[in-house]
Design a protein around this motif. Sequence first.
Motif, PDB file in Angstrom:
ATOM      1  N   ARG A   1       5.680   3.600 -11.188  1.00 34.37           N
ATOM      2  CA  ARG A   1       5.751   3.254  -9.767  1.00 34.37           C
ATOM      3  C   ARG A   1       5.583   4.514  -8.932  1.00 34.37           C
ATOM      4  O   ARG A   1       6.130   5.566  -9.275  1.00 34.37           O
ATOM      5  CB  ARG A   1       7.099   2.599  -9.450  1.00 34.37           C
ATOM      6  CG  ARG A   1       7.235   2.147  -8.010  1.00 34.37           C
ATOM      7  CD  ARG A   1       8.561   1.471  -7.749  1.00 34.37           C
ATOM      8  NE  ARG A   1       9.613   2.421  -7.433  1.00 34.37           N
ATOM      9  CZ  ARG A   1      10.765   2.086  -6.861  1.00 34.37           C
ATOM     10  NH1 ARG A   1      11.001   0.825  -6.563  1.00 34.37           N
ATOM     11  NH2 ARG A   1      11.678   2.984  -6.629  1.00 34.37           N
TER      12      ARG A   1
ATOM     13  N   PHE B   1       2.272   0.042  -7.965  1.00 34.82           N
ATOM     14  CA  PHE B   1       2.763  -0.175  -9.325  1.00 34.82           C
ATOM     15  C   PHE B   1       1.603  -0.324 -10.306  1.00 34.82           C
ATOM     16  O   PHE B   1       0.536  -0.841  -9.946  1.00 34.82           O
ATOM     17  CB  PHE B   1       3.583  -1.482  -9.398  1.00 34.82           C
ATOM     18  CG  PHE B   1       4.781  -1.545  -8.489  1.00 34.82           C
ATOM     19  CD1 PHE B   1       4.635  -1.916  -7.164  1.00 34.82           C
ATOM     20  CD2 PHE B   1       6.046  -1.260  -8.967  1.00 34.82           C
ATOM     21  CE1 PHE B   1       5.739  -1.991  -6.317  1.00 34.82           C
ATOM     22  CE2 PHE B   1       7.157  -1.342  -8.138  1.00 34.82           C
ATOM     23  CZ  PHE B   1       6.996  -1.708  -6.815  1.00 34.82           C
TER      24      PHE B   1
ATOM     25  N   THR C   1      13.020  -6.858  -2.327  1.00 35.99           N
ATOM     26  CA  THR C   1      11.568  -6.702  -2.176  1.00 35.99           C
ATOM     27  C   THR C   1      11.183  -5.244  -2.383  1.00 35.99           C
ATOM     28  O   THR C   1      11.897  -4.345  -1.980  1.00 35.99           O
ATOM     29  CB  THR C   1      11.128  -7.151  -0.775  1.00 35.99           C
ATOM     30  OG1 THR C   1      11.652  -8.446  -0.527  1.00 35.99           O
ATOM     31  CG2 THR C   1       9.626  -7.200  -0.670  1.00 35.99           C
ATOM     32  N   ASN C   2      10.066  -5.014  -3.014  1.00 38.38           N
ATOM     33  CA  ASN C   2       9.520  -3.690  -3.295  1.00 38.38           C
ATOM     34  C   ASN C   2      10.207  -2.979  -4.447  1.00 38.38           C
ATOM     35  O   ASN C   2       9.797  -1.897  -4.841  1.00 38.38           O
ATOM     36  CB  ASN C   2       9.568  -2.772  -2.058  1.00 38.38           C
ATOM     37  CG  ASN C   2       8.550  -3.156  -1.021  1.00 38.38           C
ATOM     38  OD1 ASN C   2       7.497  -3.653  -1.370  1.00 38.38           O
ATOM     39  ND2 ASN C   2       8.875  -2.962   0.222  1.00 38.38           N
ATOM     40  N   GLU C   3      11.244  -3.568  -4.962  1.00 36.59           N
ATOM     41  CA  GLU C   3      11.843  -3.011  -6.168  1.00 36.59           C
ATOM     42  C   GLU C   3      11.099  -3.528  -7.389  1.00 36.59           C
ATOM     43  O   GLU C   3      10.294  -4.447  -7.315  1.00 36.59           O
ATOM     44  CB  GLU C   3      13.334  -3.380  -6.249  1.00 36.59           C
ATOM     45  CG  GLU C   3      14.189  -2.659  -5.229  1.00 36.59           C
ATOM     46  CD  GLU C   3      14.161  -1.157  -5.401  1.00 36.59           C
ATOM     47  OE1 GLU C   3      14.056  -0.440  -4.386  1.00 36.59           O
ATOM     48  OE2 GLU C   3      14.224  -0.688  -6.562  1.00 36.59           O
ATOM     49  N   LYS C   4      11.389  -2.920  -8.526  1.00 36.96           N
ATOM     50  CA  LYS C   4      10.730  -3.282  -9.768  1.00 36.96           C
ATOM     51  C   LYS C   4      10.886  -4.768 -10.056  1.00 36.96           C
ATOM     52  O   LYS C   4      11.991  -5.310  -9.953  1.00 36.96           O
ATOM     53  CB  LYS C   4      11.336  -2.466 -10.898  1.00 36.96           C
ATOM     54  CG  LYS C   4      10.888  -2.844 -12.291  1.00 36.96           C
ATOM     55  CD  LYS C   4      11.606  -2.000 -13.325  1.00 36.96           C
ATOM     56  CE  LYS C   4      11.239  -2.420 -14.736  1.00 36.96           C
ATOM     57  NZ  LYS C   4      11.944  -1.596 -15.750  1.00 36.96           N
ATOM     58  N   LEU C   5       9.799  -5.428 -10.394  1.00 39.65           N
ATOM     59  CA  LEU C   5       9.837  -6.829 -10.795  1.00 39.65           C
ATOM     60  C   LEU C   5      10.052  -6.915 -12.293  1.00 39.65           C
ATOM     61  O   LEU C   5       9.407  -6.200 -13.071  1.00 39.65           O
ATOM     62  CB  LEU C   5       8.521  -7.536 -10.439  1.00 39.65           C
ATOM     63  CG  LEU C   5       8.487  -8.313  -9.130  1.00 39.65           C
ATOM     64  CD1 LEU C   5       8.714  -7.397  -7.961  1.00 39.65           C
ATOM     65  CD2 LEU C   5       7.194  -9.090  -8.995  1.00 39.65           C
TER      66      LEU C   5
ATOM     67  N   TYR D   1       1.323  -2.253 -14.025  1.00 40.18           N
ATOM     68  CA  TYR D   1       1.978  -3.090 -15.023  1.00 40.18           C
ATOM     69  C   TYR D   1       1.077  -3.226 -16.237  1.00 40.18           C
ATOM     70  O   TYR D   1      -0.146  -3.251 -16.118  1.00 40.18           O
ATOM     71  CB  TYR D   1       2.281  -4.487 -14.464  1.00 40.18           C
ATOM     72  CG  TYR D   1       3.527  -4.570 -13.626  1.00 40.18           C
ATOM     73  CD1 TYR D   1       3.504  -4.269 -12.275  1.00 40.18           C
ATOM     74  CD2 TYR D   1       4.742  -4.950 -14.192  1.00 40.18           C
ATOM     75  CE1 TYR D   1       4.650  -4.337 -11.506  1.00 40.18           C
ATOM     76  CE2 TYR D   1       5.904  -5.032 -13.431  1.00 40.18           C
ATOM     77  CZ  TYR D   1       5.846  -4.720 -12.090  1.00 40.18           C
ATOM     78  OH  TYR D   1       6.984  -4.786 -11.331  1.00 40.18           O
TER      79      TYR D   1
ATOM     80  N   TYR E   1       7.526 -17.310  -3.139  1.00 44.76           N
ATOM     81  CA  TYR E   1       8.489 -16.214  -3.185  1.00 44.76           C
ATOM     82  C   TYR E   1       9.766 -16.646  -2.480  1.00 44.76           C
ATOM     83  O   TYR E   1       9.708 -17.167  -1.364  1.00 44.76           O
ATOM     84  CB  TYR E   1       7.852 -15.003  -2.501  1.00 44.76           C
ATOM     85  CG  TYR E   1       8.760 -13.904  -2.025  1.00 44.76           C
ATOM     86  CD1 TYR E   1       8.713 -13.489  -0.684  1.00 44.76           C
ATOM     87  CD2 TYR E   1       9.619 -13.248  -2.879  1.00 44.76           C
ATOM     88  CE1 TYR E   1       9.506 -12.458  -0.230  1.00 44.76           C
ATOM     89  CE2 TYR E   1      10.419 -12.213  -2.427  1.00 44.76           C
ATOM     90  CZ  TYR E   1      10.359 -11.829  -1.106  1.00 44.76           C
ATOM     91  OH  TYR E   1      11.150 -10.793  -0.660  1.00 44.76           O
TER      92      TYR E   1
ATOM     93  N   TYR F   1       9.955 -14.770  -7.780  1.00 47.62           N
ATOM     94  CA  TYR F   1       8.528 -14.970  -7.535  1.00 47.62           C
ATOM     95  C   TYR F   1       7.934 -15.884  -8.614  1.00 47.62           C
ATOM     96  O   TYR F   1       8.308 -15.799  -9.778  1.00 47.62           O
ATOM     97  CB  TYR F   1       7.785 -13.636  -7.609  1.00 47.62           C
ATOM     98  CG  TYR F   1       8.380 -12.491  -6.834  1.00 47.62           C
ATOM     99  CD1 TYR F   1       9.508 -11.821  -7.296  1.00 47.62           C
ATOM    100  CD2 TYR F   1       7.807 -12.056  -5.646  1.00 47.62           C
ATOM    101  CE1 TYR F   1      10.054 -10.759  -6.594  1.00 47.62           C
ATOM    102  CE2 TYR F   1       8.337 -10.994  -4.941  1.00 47.62           C
ATOM    103  CZ  TYR F   1       9.463 -10.349  -5.426  1.00 47.62           C
ATOM    104  OH  TYR F   1       9.994  -9.290  -4.730  1.00 47.62           O
TER     105      TYR F   1
END
Lengths: 113, 113
Positions: free
Chosen positions: B50, B35, A98-102, B37, A48, A33
């Motif tokens: 999360r 989330f 997608t939707n996992e921790k960035l 941050y 993205y 991203y």
Amino acid sequence: GAGVSQSPSNKVTEKGKDVELRCDPISGHTALYWYRQRLGQGLEFLIYFQGNSAPDKSGLPSDRFSAERTGESVSTLTIQRTQQEDSAVYLCASSSSTNEKLFFGSGTQLSVL
Amino acid sequence: AQTVTQSQPEMSVQEAETVTLSCTYDTSESDYYLFWYKQPPSRQMILVIRQEAYKQQNATENRFSVNFQKAAKSFSLKISDSQLGDAAMYFCAYPSGNTPLVFGKGTRLSVIA
């Protein structure tokens, strides 16, 4: 690498010049991203990439902005004919899906004089 | 379009006290993630906590916990026993399906010694 790496960390350019910003995501992360953060503001989504799917370019503010990604590795964000309004921090992030921790890089501070 | 609203641009808390940062969002999805941050002056975004929308139990990570009210579309962050290192910008974020995270405008938290 251990984390998301962005380069350069700071970039000063003259109005009208082109700039390239680089992002090295975490190895194995399929999603990448780009966000823009103006001074004192929140994060504005730009583009993205998810695996081999066509990128979601819906956040790019103008046709002066473009981004490429080689497979599931490095990405470059290019801004052509920079304007003073492009001055901001450009943040890159990657995730395993997608939707996992960035996981974010430390960003590139772009200053257009 | 999905939106995330943080109504408190700035908050302050005394060291060792508790503070709550508010966040509301708009969605028609039934299953999603939320989330929080943290962004210290170093610029790097750090995941604090999360929440999965299908779980009724509020997420907790050490001194950080959420108050998730799905029907009200509210997702507040509670920081207990505040420490000087908690001073930062805090962003609430929400993805929908395959779309990237949408961030709120942030809340600047100051911790007073």
